[in-house]
Design a protein around this motif. Structure first.
Motif, PDB file in Angstrom:
ATOM      1  N   SER A 113      -6.513  -8.072  10.216  1.00  0.00           N
ATOM      2  CA  SER A 113      -6.196  -7.713   8.840  1.00  0.00           C
ATOM      3  C   SER A 113      -7.377  -8.032   7.927  1.00  0.00           C
ATOM      4  CB  SER A 113      -4.962  -8.494   8.379  1.00  0.00           C
ATOM      5  OG  SER A 113      -4.796  -8.385   6.978  1.00  0.00           O
ATOM      6  N   TYR A 114      -7.607  -7.138   6.933  1.00  0.00           N
ATOM      7  CA  TYR A 114      -8.651  -7.354   5.944  1.00  0.00           C
ATOM      8  C   TYR A 114      -8.044  -7.702   4.584  1.00  0.00           C
ATOM      9  CZ  TYR A 114     -12.487  -5.849   8.935  1.00  0.00           C
ATOM     10  OH  TYR A 114     -13.429  -5.780   9.932  1.00  0.00           O
ATOM     11  N   ALA A 115      -6.862  -8.324   4.634  1.00  0.00           N
ATOM     12  CA  ALA A 115      -6.163  -8.678   3.396  1.00  0.00           C
ATOM     13  C   ALA A 115      -6.931  -9.718   2.581  1.00  0.00           C
ATOM     14  CB  ALA A 115      -4.762  -9.189   3.722  1.00  0.00           C
ATOM     15  N   ASN A 148      -4.840  -3.690   5.333  1.00  0.00           N
ATOM     16  CA  ASN A 148      -4.082  -4.843   4.846  1.00  0.00           C
ATOM     17  C   ASN A 148      -3.372  -5.597   5.960  1.00  0.00           C
ATOM     18  OD1 ASN A 148      -3.941  -5.415   1.835  1.00  0.00           O
ATOM     19  ND2 ASN A 148      -3.773  -3.187   1.840  1.00  0.00           N
ATOM     20  N   ASN A 149      -2.811  -4.860   6.910  1.00  0.00           N
ATOM     21  CA  ASN A 149      -1.947  -5.485   7.917  1.00  0.00           C
ATOM     22  C   ASN A 149      -2.606  -5.670   9.273  1.00  0.00           C
ATOM     23  OD1 ASN A 149       0.033  -5.356   5.941  1.00  0.00           O
ATOM     24  ND2 ASN A 149       0.879  -3.431   6.699  1.00  0.00           N
ATOM     25  N   GLY A 150      -3.696  -4.906   9.536  1.00  0.00           N
ATOM     26  CA  GLY A 150      -4.278  -4.939  10.866  1.00  0.00           C
ATOM     27  C   GLY A 150      -3.436  -4.128  11.839  1.00  0.00           C
ATOM     28  N   LYS A 151      -3.971  -3.908  13.030  1.00  0.00           N
ATOM     29  CA  LYS A 151      -3.232  -3.166  14.055  1.00  0.00           C
ATOM     30  C   LYS A 151      -3.874  -3.422  15.405  1.00  0.00           C
ATOM     31  CE  LYS A 151      -2.014   1.476  15.582  1.00  0.00           C
ATOM     32  NZ  LYS A 151      -2.140   2.926  15.351  1.00  0.00           N
ATOM     33  N   THR A 155      -2.920   0.775   4.663  1.00  0.00           N
ATOM     34  CA  THR A 155      -1.946  -0.070   5.360  1.00  0.00           C
ATOM     35  C   THR A 155      -2.588  -0.838   6.496  1.00  0.00           C
ATOM     36  OG1 THR A 155      -0.184   1.505   4.828  1.00  0.00           O
ATOM     37  CG2 THR A 155       0.260  -0.079   6.589  1.00  0.00           C
ATOM     38  N   ILE A 156      -3.412  -0.152   7.293  1.00  0.00           N
ATOM     39  CA  ILE A 156      -4.062  -0.798   8.437  1.00  0.00           C
ATOM     40  C   ILE A 156      -5.050  -1.864   7.980  1.00  0.00           C
ATOM     41  CG2 ILE A 156      -5.571  -0.424  10.424  1.00  0.00           C
ATOM     42  CD1 ILE A 156      -2.671   0.506  10.749  1.00  0.00           C
TER      43      ILE A 156
END
Length: 284
Positions: free
Chosen positions: A105-107, A97-100, A94-95
């Motif tokens: 983000s590494y999407a 894909n979405n970053g935090k 999740t992190i």
């Protein structure tokens, strides 16, 4: 009418929850058998490469720049021996894909690249999970609303609220305020106002209620200050602060103070009701 306002506010609150739920519900994950088969073979080499060097083609920077080559941490949190990610491997996916927070983000990575670097983190520097993280495990983990998403939604930051939500939230506040003031007025002053000066005498129960309410207000104030301090420390460590608890304690402070004011007006403050002259300049 106060009860009608409160019931309407409750109905609108339910509608508001449905609006929020649309955005907190995770998107379904497509399980690709080919990706699943290649994950176990790729992560030791491809995952290590992405973690240490990044992927120039997609603009993804190396994870080691912030988390350290051995996951020891640095600008980013320590990953080696992190029990949190071992208990919830889907959190890493999740992190990524979405970053935090400060982490981007590494999407932009390909799906197999995301799983490769996720499994590298979950199986390196003393970390070890029973089986590799696969789309099937992610799909299973996302059958529930991601707690990180819920925490983010609980902040109620302006960029996360759209116009329908703003309208409903504002109208709910207006209705609740009107309803509570109406109920308080009936409780404190009665259904009819009788002209004259009304002396009140505090009962032992009223005195005890006032003392308990003031003590609770003090307790919630201390808890609020402690939570603010803990959240400030979490923010410095690039962790998500518990803003929901801050809001809860702040609300309870205001609530207990409001109860204290109500008790004072009802049982401690003398009242006076005046009669207007109907022959005055403003007959209404």
């Amino acid at each position: 009418m106060p009860w009608v306002a409160i019931v309407c506010a409750a109905i609108m609150w339910i509608i508001l929850l449905f609006l929020f739920n649309k955005e907190t519900a995770p998107e379904p994950v497509v399980v690709d058998p080919a990706v699943t088969a290649s994950i176990s073979q790729e992560w030791p080499t491809l995952g290590k490469q992405i973690y240490e060097q990044g992927v120039a083609a997609s603009g993804a920077t190396a994870c080691a720049g912030c988390h350290g080559l051995q996951g020891q941490g640095g600008a980013g949190p320590k990953l080696a021996g992190d029990e949190k990610i071992l208990k919830d491997p889907v959190y890493v996916h999740t992190i990524l894909n979405n970053g935090k927070g400060a982490m981007p983000s590494y999407a932009s990575l390909k799906e197999n690249e995301i799983y490769a670097v996720a499994n590298y983190v979950l199986n390196s520097w003393g970390n070890k999970i029973e089986e590799p993280l696969t789309p099937a495990l992610v799909a299973e983990g996302q059958t529930k609303i991601d707690p990180a998403v819920l925490k983010n939604r609980s902040r109620f930051v302006p960029e996360d609220i759209k116009l329908p939500e703003i309208f409903l939230a504002t109208f709910i506040m207006v209705l609740l305020t009107y309803g509570l003031i109406g109920l308080y007025s009936v409780w404190a002053e009665g259904l009819e106002l009788h002209p004259g000066i009304h002396k009140v005498r505090a009962t032992p129960l009223a005195m005890l209620s006032m003392i308990v309410t003031l003590i609770l207000s003090l307790v919630f104030s201390v808890l609020f200050i402690r939570q603010m301090s803990a959240d400030y420390t979490a923010w410095q460590n690039q962790e998500m602060p518990n803003v929901a608890m801050e809001g809860f304690y702040a609300a309870m402070i205001l609530f207990t103070i409001a109860i204290a004011i109500g008790l004072y007006k009802k049982y401690f403050m003398d009242g006076e009701v005046l009669v207007e002259d109907t022959s005055g300049e403003f007959p209404w």
